[in-house]
Design an enzyme around this catalytic site. Structure first.
Site, PDB file in Angstrom:
ATOM      1  N   ASN A 208       0.877  -1.180   0.000  1.00  8.12           N
ATOM      2  CA  ASN A 208       0.000   0.000   0.000  1.00  8.12           C
ATOM      3  C   ASN A 208       0.910   1.224   0.000  1.00  8.12           C
ATOM      4  O   ASN A 208       1.458   1.595   1.029  1.00  8.12           O
ATOM      5  CB  ASN A 208      -0.896  -0.016   1.249  1.00  8.12           C
TER       6      ASN A 208
ATOM      7  N   HIS B  26      -9.779   1.526   4.351  1.00 11.70           N
ATOM      8  CA  HIS B  26      -8.561   1.721   5.149  1.00 11.70           C
ATOM      9  C   HIS B  26      -8.859   2.742   6.246  1.00 11.70           C
ATOM     10  O   HIS B  26      -9.536   3.748   5.998  1.00 11.70           O
ATOM     11  CB  HIS B  26      -7.420   2.211   4.249  1.00 11.70           C
TER      12      HIS B  26
ATOM     13  N   GLU C 293      -6.212  -4.810  10.439  1.00 12.74           N
ATOM     14  CA  GLU C 293      -5.250  -3.731  10.640  1.00 12.74           C
ATOM     15  C   GLU C 293      -5.592  -2.990  11.931  1.00 12.74           C
ATOM     16  O   GLU C 293      -6.386  -2.025  11.897  1.00 12.74           O
ATOM     17  CB  GLU C 293      -5.336  -2.742   9.476  1.00 12.74           C
TER      18      GLU C 293
ATOM     19  N   GLY D  95       1.652   2.202  11.022  1.00 11.61           N
ATOM     20  CA  GLY D  95       2.648   3.271  10.942  1.00 11.61           C
ATOM     21  C   GLY D  95       3.265   3.648  12.277  1.00 11.61           C
ATOM     22  O   GLY D  95       3.910   4.693  12.382  1.00 11.61           O
TER      23      GLY D  95
ATOM     24  N   SER E 290       2.669  -2.166  10.702  1.00  6.37           N
ATOM     25  CA  SER E 290       4.081  -2.207  11.088  1.00  6.37           C
ATOM     26  C   SER E 290       4.750  -3.562  10.837  1.00  6.37           C
ATOM     27  O   SER E 290       5.621  -3.988  11.596  1.00  6.37           O
ATOM     28  CB  SER E 290       4.239  -1.797  12.559  1.00  6.37           C
TER      29      SER E 290
END
Ligand code: PEP
Length: 250
Positions: free
Chosen positions: A9, A95, A167, A173, A212
């Site tokens: 992504n 997302h 997620e 991140g 991550s």
């Protein structure tokens, strides 16, 4: 053993020149890996570039969003048919970065999922909980509700050959990935929820983990029974790190 799926992504990164370099590096490093499926989800303007550079390789490409509508006066939207014009085989849907910044509701996300399926584009549906929700122990309830919006409208069969990416929002991140046990337990919950209603859809559903993932933690995540691969943000912008993650999936 089903083939693992690793999805890049790129988010809103890159330009024509840097994409060219990155895709060339992907082609050199990743095309020799034949026993997994690899997809790169690029920003809309670069779909044509991905198509022309990847069309004769084993790397597929896709988009990061899709319109919930088929056609019409929807300024700024991009339809399923338009994505298909550029050979996009996959699309990321829901997302958390979009759901948060653009107030996407579960209902909108469900309609986008159905649009993709109706046009033969494989949806990659993102689900996950916030840190507060995990600490309160309600993560399965949260993810369950995200899935229910789709199941209640379209039935569990819609998950056949689709992709769900777990997620956890606190892991995206942040450098703080879920542990393999945390991820496996949620993946088992997701598959079980679909299986109760439609066993064969659950068996063909791929459940990715995203948040991550890096070349170091990828093996311990991918080895878990219900983790069918990964959705990779930051590390997909570095061909060497992305290759490391892809190799961990083999
Ligand atoms: C993502 O945004 O889908 C993601 C998984 O990002 P990162 O790998 O950077 O955590």
């Amino acid at each position: 053993m089903p083939r693992k799926l690793v999805v890049a992504n790129w988010k809103m990164h890159g330009n024509l020149a840097s994409n060219k370099q990155l895709l060339e590096a992907y082609i050199q490093k990743i095309t020799p890996i034949n026993n997994i499926d690899v997809v790169v989800c690029v920003p809309y303007p670069y779909l044509a570039q991905a198509q022309s550079m990847l069309q004769n390789t084993n790397i597929a490409w896709g988009a990061q969003n899709i319109s919930k509508d088929a056609v019409g006066a929807y300024t700024g939207e991009v339809s399923a048919v338009m994505l298909k014009d550029f050979g996009a085989r996959y699309v990321i849907i829901g997302h958390s970065e979009r759901a948060t910044a653009y107030c996407e509701s579960d209902e909108n996300i469900a309609t986008k999922f159905a649009q993709a399926k109706a046009h033969g584009i494989i949806p990659i549906l993102c689900v996950g909980e916030t840190l507060i929700e995990r600490e309160a122990g309600v993560m399965q309830m949260v993810v369950g509700k995200q899935l229910d919006t789709i199941i209640n409208t379209y039935g569990a069969g819609v998950f056949a050959n689709a992709v769900v990416s777990y997620e956890p929002i606190w892991a995206i991140g942040t450098g703080l990935a879920a542990s393999s046990d945390q991820a496996q337990s949620m993946h088992e919950f997701i598959r079980g929820k679909v299986a109760v209603l439609d066993k064969s859809a659950a068996a063909s559903l791929k459940i990715l983990y995203g948040g991550s993932v890096n070349p170091q933690n990828a093996v311990q995540l991918f080895v878990m029974q219900d983790i069918d691969g990964g959705l990779i943000g930051k590390c997909s912008l570095n061909a060497q790190e992305f290759e490391g993650i892809c190799r961990a999936a083999t």
